[in-house]
Write a protein that holds these residues in place. Sequence first.
Motif, PDB file in Angstrom:
ATOM      1  N   LEU A 139      -4.996  12.840   8.457  1.00 43.04           N
ATOM      2  CA  LEU A 139      -5.132  11.398   8.655  1.00 43.04           C
ATOM      3  C   LEU A 139      -6.272  10.838   7.823  1.00 43.04           C
ATOM      4  O   LEU A 139      -6.142   9.783   7.207  1.00 43.04           O
ATOM      5  N   ASP A 140      -7.389  11.530   7.794  1.00 39.67           N
ATOM      6  CA  ASP A 140      -8.550  11.029   7.055  1.00 39.67           C
ATOM      7  C   ASP A 140      -8.280  10.932   5.561  1.00 39.67           C
ATOM      8  O   ASP A 140      -8.819  10.046   4.877  1.00 39.67           O
ATOM      9  N   GLU A 141      -7.440  11.816   5.052  1.00 37.23           N
ATOM     10  CA  GLU A 141      -7.093  11.763   3.626  1.00 37.23           C
ATOM     11  C   GLU A 141      -6.344  10.478   3.298  1.00 37.23           C
ATOM     12  O   GLU A 141      -6.692   9.763   2.356  1.00 37.23           O
ATOM     13  N   LEU A 191       0.825  -1.209   0.000  1.00 34.93           N
ATOM     14  CA  LEU A 191       0.000   0.000   0.000  1.00 34.93           C
ATOM     15  C   LEU A 191       0.859   1.259   0.000  1.00 34.93           C
ATOM     16  O   LEU A 191       0.520   2.254  -0.662  1.00 34.93           O
ATOM     17  N   GLN A 192       1.977   1.224   0.709  1.00 37.05           N
ATOM     18  CA  GLN A 192       2.865   2.386   0.721  1.00 37.05           C
ATOM     19  C   GLN A 192       3.405   2.678  -0.671  1.00 37.05           C
ATOM     20  O   GLN A 192       3.514   3.846  -1.072  1.00 37.05           O
ATOM     21  N   LEU A 193       3.728   1.639  -1.416  1.00 31.68           N
ATOM     22  CA  LEU A 193       4.225   1.825  -2.782  1.00 31.68           C
ATOM     23  C   LEU A 193       3.150   2.428  -3.676  1.00 31.68           C
ATOM     24  O   LEU A 193       3.435   3.282  -4.527  1.00 31.68           O
ATOM     25  N   ALA A 213      -6.042   4.893   1.280  1.00 29.15           N
ATOM     26  CA  ALA A 213      -5.567   3.532   1.554  1.00 29.15           C
ATOM     27  C   ALA A 213      -6.731   2.543   1.592  1.00 29.15           C
ATOM     28  O   ALA A 213      -6.615   1.423   1.085  1.00 29.15           O
ATOM     29  N   ALA A 214      -7.849   2.944   2.165  1.00 29.78           N
ATOM     30  CA  ALA A 214      -9.017   2.070   2.229  1.00 29.78           C
ATOM     31  C   ALA A 214      -9.543   1.771   0.829  1.00 29.78           C
ATOM     32  O   ALA A 214      -9.971   0.646   0.531  1.00 29.78           O
TER      33      ALA A 214
END
Length: 214
Positions: free
Chosen positions: A197-199, A185-187, A204-205
């Motif tokens: 944080l919500d962004e 996910l980081q990639l 990610a979700a």
Amino acid sequence: MAGGSNTNNYGGDLSEVVRQLAVVAQQLARSSINNGDAQGKLFKKVAQSTPPTYQGELDPTILQNWLREFEKLFGAVGCLENSKVGCTTYYLKGEADLWWQQNEATIRALPGFNWTKFQDKVRDKFYPSFLLKQKAEEFSNLKMEEMSVTKYYTKFIELSRFAKESIAIEKAKARKFESGLTIDLQLKLCGQVFETLDEVYGRAAHLYALELKK
């Protein structure tokens, strides 16, 4: 005749004083009844919401959640400041209830005692510093690993309360959350800058949900 007139005046004054005292007594009695009714109605409103109990568990998360539930409940029912402690202590059970019974008089006698000071005293007793340190370390080491993004986010929010200093800025909170995501996910998020944080959670979700569809 003059003496009789003075005696009559005195008797009249005395009767007026007695009458006034009777009126004050009636007013105080009605006020007491009204206050009792108000307290009873408030307690009933609180009870109808079936608030949680606190047993004195040595887990700061449980204690924080318990106090937060009452904060929300008091806002919903319009609880007056001087009634909050009385409503809350009914829901202390087990060791916490025993502690309150043994220390209530001393704590209530503290200068400026109120709901905030009550919370401070509960935390002092059941929120030991070594557990706070453990929770802060748990947050520092938090990784998504096998969790879903949503579960990781929930855990992140839960533990972030114990490390507010390290994520005081919203951008720092977003970076911390991103660094705990899986490498995959980081990639996929690489190159994107998130201000909140919500962004980063939302993005990610979304990527996680797309991955599950494959």
